[in-house]
Design a protein around this motif. Structure first.
Motif, PDB file in Angstrom:
ATOM      1  N   PRO A  15       0.816  -1.108   0.055  1.00  0.00           N
ATOM      2  CA  PRO A  15      -0.153   0.075  -0.019  1.00  0.00           C
ATOM      3  C   PRO A  15       0.867   1.259  -0.081  1.00  0.00           C
ATOM      4  CG  PRO A  15       0.154  -0.800   2.177  1.00  0.00           C
ATOM      5  CD  PRO A  15       0.915  -1.862   1.414  1.00  0.00           C
ATOM      6  N   ARG A  16       2.156   1.066   0.263  1.00  0.00           N
ATOM      7  CA  ARG A  16       3.075   2.325   0.355  1.00  0.00           C
ATOM      8  C   ARG A  16       2.798   3.377  -0.774  1.00  0.00           C
ATOM      9  NH1 ARG A  16       8.559  -0.515   1.667  1.00  0.00           N
ATOM     10  NH2 ARG A  16       7.798  -1.854  -0.104  1.00  0.00           N
ATOM     11  N   PRO A  17       2.973   3.081  -2.090  1.00  0.00           N
ATOM     12  CA  PRO A  17       2.795   4.056  -2.968  1.00  0.00           C
ATOM     13  C   PRO A  17       1.425   4.792  -3.113  1.00  0.00           C
ATOM     14  CG  PRO A  17       3.729   2.128  -3.841  1.00  0.00           C
ATOM     15  CD  PRO A  17       3.219   1.648  -2.498  1.00  0.00           C
ATOM     16  N   PHE A  18       0.467   4.040  -2.716  1.00  0.00           N
ATOM     17  CA  PHE A  18      -0.810   4.674  -2.814  1.00  0.00           C
ATOM     18  C   PHE A  18      -1.038   5.377  -1.288  1.00  0.00           C
ATOM     19  CE2 PHE A  18      -0.509   0.732  -5.055  1.00  0.00           C
ATOM     20  CZ  PHE A  18      -1.314   1.156  -6.157  1.00  0.00           C
ATOM     21  N   GLN A  19      -0.476   5.119  -0.476  1.00  0.00           N
ATOM     22  CA  GLN A  19      -0.431   5.857   0.794  1.00  0.00           C
ATOM     23  C   GLN A  19       0.214   7.255   0.716  1.00  0.00           C
ATOM     24  OE1 GLN A  19      -2.137   5.221   4.179  1.00  0.00           O
ATOM     25  NE2 GLN A  19      -1.986   7.439   4.064  1.00  0.00           N
ATOM     26  N   ALA A  20       1.219   7.237  -0.024  1.00  0.00           N
ATOM     27  CA  ALA A  20       1.937   8.399  -0.487  1.00  0.00           C
ATOM     28  C   ALA A  20       1.236   9.261  -1.416  1.00  0.00           C
ATOM     29  CB  ALA A  20       3.379   7.965  -1.104  1.00  0.00           C
ATOM     30  N   ALA A  21       0.570   8.822  -2.433  1.00  0.00           N
ATOM     31  CA  ALA A  21      -0.308   9.614  -3.083  1.00  0.00           C
ATOM     32  C   ALA A  21      -1.335  10.298  -2.360  1.00  0.00           C
ATOM     33  CB  ALA A  21      -0.964   8.665  -4.049  1.00  0.00           C
ATOM     34  N   LEU A  22      -2.090   9.397  -1.539  1.00  0.00           N
ATOM     35  CA  LEU A  22      -3.313  10.099  -0.701  1.00  0.00           C
ATOM     36  C   LEU A  22      -2.636  11.314   0.097  1.00  0.00           C
ATOM     37  CD1 LEU A  22      -6.127  10.019   0.634  1.00  0.00           C
ATOM     38  CD2 LEU A  22      -5.419   8.235   2.077  1.00  0.00           C
ATOM     39  N   GLN A  50      -0.073  13.215  -0.466  1.00  0.00           N
ATOM     40  CA  GLN A  50       0.181  14.390  -1.217  1.00  0.00           C
ATOM     41  C   GLN A  50      -1.133  14.913  -1.603  1.00  0.00           C
ATOM     42  OE1 GLN A  50       2.076  13.020  -5.029  1.00  0.00           O
ATOM     43  NE2 GLN A  50       2.712  14.974  -5.583  1.00  0.00           N
ATOM     44  N   ALA A  51      -2.106  14.138  -2.009  1.00  0.00           N
ATOM     45  CA  ALA A  51      -3.533  14.969  -2.507  1.00  0.00           C
ATOM     46  C   ALA A  51      -4.051  15.514  -1.076  1.00  0.00           C
ATOM     47  CB  ALA A  51      -4.374  13.896  -2.638  1.00  0.00           C
ATOM     48  N   THR A  52      -3.967  14.997   0.130  1.00  0.00           N
ATOM     49  CA  THR A  52      -4.368  15.608   1.282  1.00  0.00           C
ATOM     50  C   THR A  52      -3.710  17.056   1.522  1.00  0.00           C
ATOM     51  OG1 THR A  52      -4.805  13.477   2.298  1.00  0.00           O
ATOM     52  CG2 THR A  52      -4.670  15.320   3.572  1.00  0.00           C
ATOM     53  N   ALA A  53      -2.312  16.974   1.624  1.00  0.00           N
ATOM     54  CA  ALA A  53      -1.245  18.103   1.367  1.00  0.00           C
ATOM     55  C   ALA A  53      -1.791  19.302   0.520  1.00  0.00           C
ATOM     56  CB  ALA A  53       0.059  17.755   1.403  1.00  0.00           C
ATOM     57  N   LYS A  54      -1.903  18.987  -0.770  1.00  0.00           N
ATOM     58  CA  LYS A  54      -2.340  19.801  -1.563  1.00  0.00           C
ATOM     59  C   LYS A  54      -3.628  20.497  -1.507  1.00  0.00           C
ATOM     60  CE  LYS A  54      -2.134  21.632  -5.735  1.00  0.00           C
ATOM     61  NZ  LYS A  54      -3.094  22.544  -5.753  1.00  0.00           N
ATOM     62  N   GLN A  95     -11.593  27.991  -4.462  1.00  0.00           N
ATOM     63  CA  GLN A  95     -12.883  27.139  -4.011  1.00  0.00           C
ATOM     64  C   GLN A  95     -12.965  25.932  -4.868  1.00  0.00           C
ATOM     65  OE1 GLN A  95     -15.743  30.134  -3.657  1.00  0.00           O
ATOM     66  NE2 GLN A  95     -15.643  30.196  -1.520  1.00  0.00           N
ATOM     67  N   ALA A  96     -13.032  26.127  -6.140  1.00  0.00           N
ATOM     68  CA  ALA A  96     -13.056  25.267  -7.100  1.00  0.00           C
ATOM     69  C   ALA A  96     -11.851  24.295  -7.083  1.00  0.00           C
ATOM     70  CB  ALA A  96     -13.391  25.785  -8.760  1.00  0.00           C
ATOM     71  N   GLN A  97     -10.749  24.818  -6.974  1.00  0.00           N
ATOM     72  CA  GLN A  97      -9.305  24.094  -6.749  1.00  0.00           C
ATOM     73  C   GLN A  97      -9.534  23.247  -5.624  1.00  0.00           C
ATOM     74  OE1 GLN A  97      -5.851  26.279  -7.684  1.00  0.00           O
ATOM     75  NE2 GLN A  97      -4.587  24.991  -6.537  1.00  0.00           N
ATOM     76  N   ILE A  98      -9.972  23.583  -4.573  1.00  0.00           N
ATOM     77  CA  ILE A  98     -10.091  22.523  -3.325  1.00  0.00           C
ATOM     78  C   ILE A  98     -11.218  21.508  -3.649  1.00  0.00           C
ATOM     79  CG2 ILE A  98     -11.171  22.585  -1.116  1.00  0.00           C
ATOM     80  CD1 ILE A  98     -10.063  25.462  -0.442  1.00  0.00           C
ATOM     81  N   LEU A  99     -12.431  21.704  -4.322  1.00  0.00           N
ATOM     82  CA  LEU A  99     -13.303  20.701  -4.729  1.00  0.00           C
ATOM     83  C   LEU A  99     -12.568  19.335  -5.486  1.00  0.00           C
ATOM     84  CD1 LEU A  99     -16.453  22.661  -5.834  1.00  0.00           C
ATOM     85  CD2 LEU A  99     -16.099  21.205  -3.933  1.00  0.00           C
ATOM     86  N   GLY A 100     -11.540  20.266  -6.399  1.00  0.00           N
ATOM     87  CA  GLY A 100     -10.503  19.031  -7.112  1.00  0.00           C
ATOM     88  C   GLY A 100      -9.758  18.266  -6.256  1.00  0.00           C
ATOM     89  N   ASP A 101      -9.105  18.867  -5.407  1.00  0.00           N
ATOM     90  CA  ASP A 101      -8.425  18.535  -4.259  1.00  0.00           C
ATOM     91  C   ASP A 101      -9.064  17.285  -3.547  1.00  0.00           C
ATOM     92  OD1 ASP A 101      -6.315  19.992  -4.946  1.00  0.00           O
ATOM     93  OD2 ASP A 101      -6.634  21.321  -3.518  1.00  0.00           O
ATOM     94  N   GLU A 102     -10.473  17.410  -3.102  1.00  0.00           N
ATOM     95  CA  GLU A 102     -11.099  16.606  -2.571  1.00  0.00           C
ATOM     96  C   GLU A 102     -11.440  15.359  -3.288  1.00  0.00           C
ATOM     97  OE1 GLU A 102     -14.493  18.849  -1.419  1.00  0.00           O
ATOM     98  OE2 GLU A 102     -13.502  19.462   0.664  1.00  0.00           O
ATOM     99  N   ALA A 103     -11.683  15.617  -4.601  1.00  0.00           N
ATOM    100  CA  ALA A 103     -11.844  14.548  -5.408  1.00  0.00           C
ATOM    101  C   ALA A 103     -10.515  13.723  -6.055  1.00  0.00           C
ATOM    102  CB  ALA A 103     -12.306  15.064  -6.938  1.00  0.00           C
ATOM    103  N   ALA A 104      -9.458  14.475  -5.737  1.00  0.00           N
ATOM    104  CA  ALA A 104      -8.020  13.707  -5.929  1.00  0.00           C
ATOM    105  C   ALA A 104      -7.941  12.685  -4.637  1.00  0.00           C
ATOM    106  CB  ALA A 104      -6.958  14.764  -5.989  1.00  0.00           C
ATOM    107  N   GLN A 107      -7.682   7.633  -1.881  1.00  0.00           N
ATOM    108  CA  GLN A 107      -8.378   6.700  -1.021  1.00  0.00           C
ATOM    109  C   GLN A 107      -8.814   5.599  -1.502  1.00  0.00           C
ATOM    110  OE1 GLN A 107      -8.113   7.168   2.722  1.00  0.00           O
ATOM    111  NE2 GLN A 107      -8.479   5.179   2.332  1.00  0.00           N
ATOM    112  N   THR A 108      -9.622   5.602  -2.493  1.00  0.00           N
ATOM    113  CA  THR A 108     -10.053   4.302  -3.207  1.00  0.00           C
ATOM    114  C   THR A 108      -8.885   3.630  -3.658  1.00  0.00           C
ATOM    115  OG1 THR A 108     -11.999   5.575  -3.810  1.00  0.00           O
ATOM    116  CG2 THR A 108     -11.549   3.691  -5.278  1.00  0.00           C
ATOM    117  N   GLN A 109      -7.975   4.135  -4.262  1.00  0.00           N
ATOM    118  CA  GLN A 109      -6.683   3.329  -4.755  1.00  0.00           C
ATOM    119  C   GLN A 109      -6.146   2.715  -3.605  1.00  0.00           C
ATOM    120  OE1 GLN A 109      -6.136   2.900  -8.315  1.00  0.00           O
ATOM    121  NE2 GLN A 109      -8.241   3.951  -8.397  1.00  0.00           N
TER     122      GLN A 109
END
Length: 368
Positions: A92-99, A101-105, A148-157, A162-164
């Motif tokens: 799971p490590r690559p996917f945890q890292a991607a999560l 990163q998205a959370t930090a963004k 605000q729209a960018q944050i919506l995109g961040d939430e989708a990311a 998280q799904t991955q």
């Protein structure tokens, strides 16, 4: 001398004595011991029979939905599993890292949005006092909306990441039994792999697909209109019931190449008596014949012109009676024509009989 001897023989064995011995009839043969039973009226279930194949109620080929190293195989081949049981774990490590990163963004964009909102408030206050241009206020308002729209995109990311990550934990989608392991621990697996990791089959309940001649379709539909239709899987000799179930459906078309209709039955199969891929004989209860003439199936003999039985006459002899036989099931034969209720028929020992032979009758349930 010869004449004297001949005369003595005649005196000792007179001709009338020889004639009397020759006239004695031979002793009658002893009666043949047989078992008999009465022709009886009874209610008899009428069955339709067909051949079928057992199929798993559900079959799932468990595959990885992400690429990565198979870190752990958590099941034993052939074990029963429940929905949600862990089957395998992918690194799971690559996917945890991607999560992460998205959370930090998202956190970064939220900070920028908070600052942009403060600037917008200042511009609005200055614009009211006439110290700031309206264009500057509009530009800042657009920046706030953009963030605000960018944050919506961040939430989708984040949701996607998280799904991955969740996909790295592979669980059973159904209750069932695992098959042979298709991939060993340590291998790199891909979402595009065709074979998957393991096949899980649901065995309880279980299905049987079987066929009947198309001319029996009307009987089946009549039985279904009357209520739930009982079916049974029986052994190849038709004597032992393996499992009991119900008819689930009739296929929506007749196979014109074979002249048969496919049907599907469902069995609880709690004891695992049925197994996917197994060939079974299916008996479908189409109706119950009321007060029909029956004989034990073992009484039936088969000749060139069909079935017959030995019927016991009043003088203790037997005679052959040809029969018109309906259904034969569960050791009972339904007789459409040939004998009547109350007549005695031979059920055992027929191989020594012929018409007119005297018998020594015993009841079929009496000790021999």
């Amino acid at each position: 001398m010869i004449a004297i001897i001949a005369g003595g023989y005649i005196l000792w064995n007179p001709p009338w004595t020889l004639d009397s011995h020759a006239a004695l009839p031979p002793p009658p043969p002893p009666p043949v011991p047989v078992q008999v039973a009465a022709v009886t009226p009874r209610d008899v279930p009428l069955y339709l029979g067909g051949l079928g194949t057992v199929q798993a109620f559900n079959t799932v080929t468990v595959k990885s939905q992400v690429d990565g190293q198979l870190q752990k195989v958590a099941f034993t081949e052939g074990q029963p599993v429940k929905t949600g049981d862990l089957l395998a774990q992918i690194d799971p490590r690559p996917f945890q890292a991607a999560l992460d990163q998205a959370t930090a963004k998202k956190a970064q964009d939220e900070a920028q949005l908070a600052n942009a909102k403060r600037d917008l408030q200042r511009f609005e206050d200055l614009a009211k006092q006439g110290y700031a241009a309206q264009q500057q206020d509009d530009t800042q308002r657009a920046l706030v909306a953009q963030l605000q729209a960018q944050i919506l995109g961040d939430e989708a990311a984040i949701a996607n990441a998280q799904t991955q990550l969740d996909y790295t934990t592979i669980t059973s989608p159904i209750d069932g039994r695992t098959g042979i392991r298709l991939v060993d621990q340590g291998n790199i697996v891909h979402a595009a792999d065709a074979n998957g990791l393991v096949v899980v089959t649901q065995l309880a309940p279980i299905s049987v697909i079987f066929t009947l001649p198309e001319d029996q379709l009307a009987q089946v539909r009549k039985a279904m209109a009357a209520g739930t239709v009982a079916i049974a899987a029986v052994s190849s000799d038709g004597k032992t019931q393996i499992a009991a179930g119900t008819l689930a459906l009739v296929d929506n078309q007749i196979d014109q190449t074979t002249g048969t209709i496919r049907l599907k039955g469902t069995f609880p199969n709690g004891d695992g008596a049925l197994w996917p891929g197994e060939f079974v004989t299916i008996r479908l209860l189409a109706d119950t014949a009321r007060n029909v003439t029956t004989v034990p199936a073992r009484a039936l003999q088969r000749g060139p012109d069909g079935y017959y039985v030995y019927v016991v006459a009043a003088n203790g002899t037997v005679d052959i009676r040809k029969l018109k036989v309906g259904q034969i099931a569960d050791g009972v034969a339904v007789i459409d024509d040939g004998v009547t209720a109350g007549e005695q028929i031979v059920t055992s020992g027929q191989y020594r009989l012929q018409p007119g032979v005297h018998i020594e009758a015993k009841s079929a349930d009496a000790p021999s």
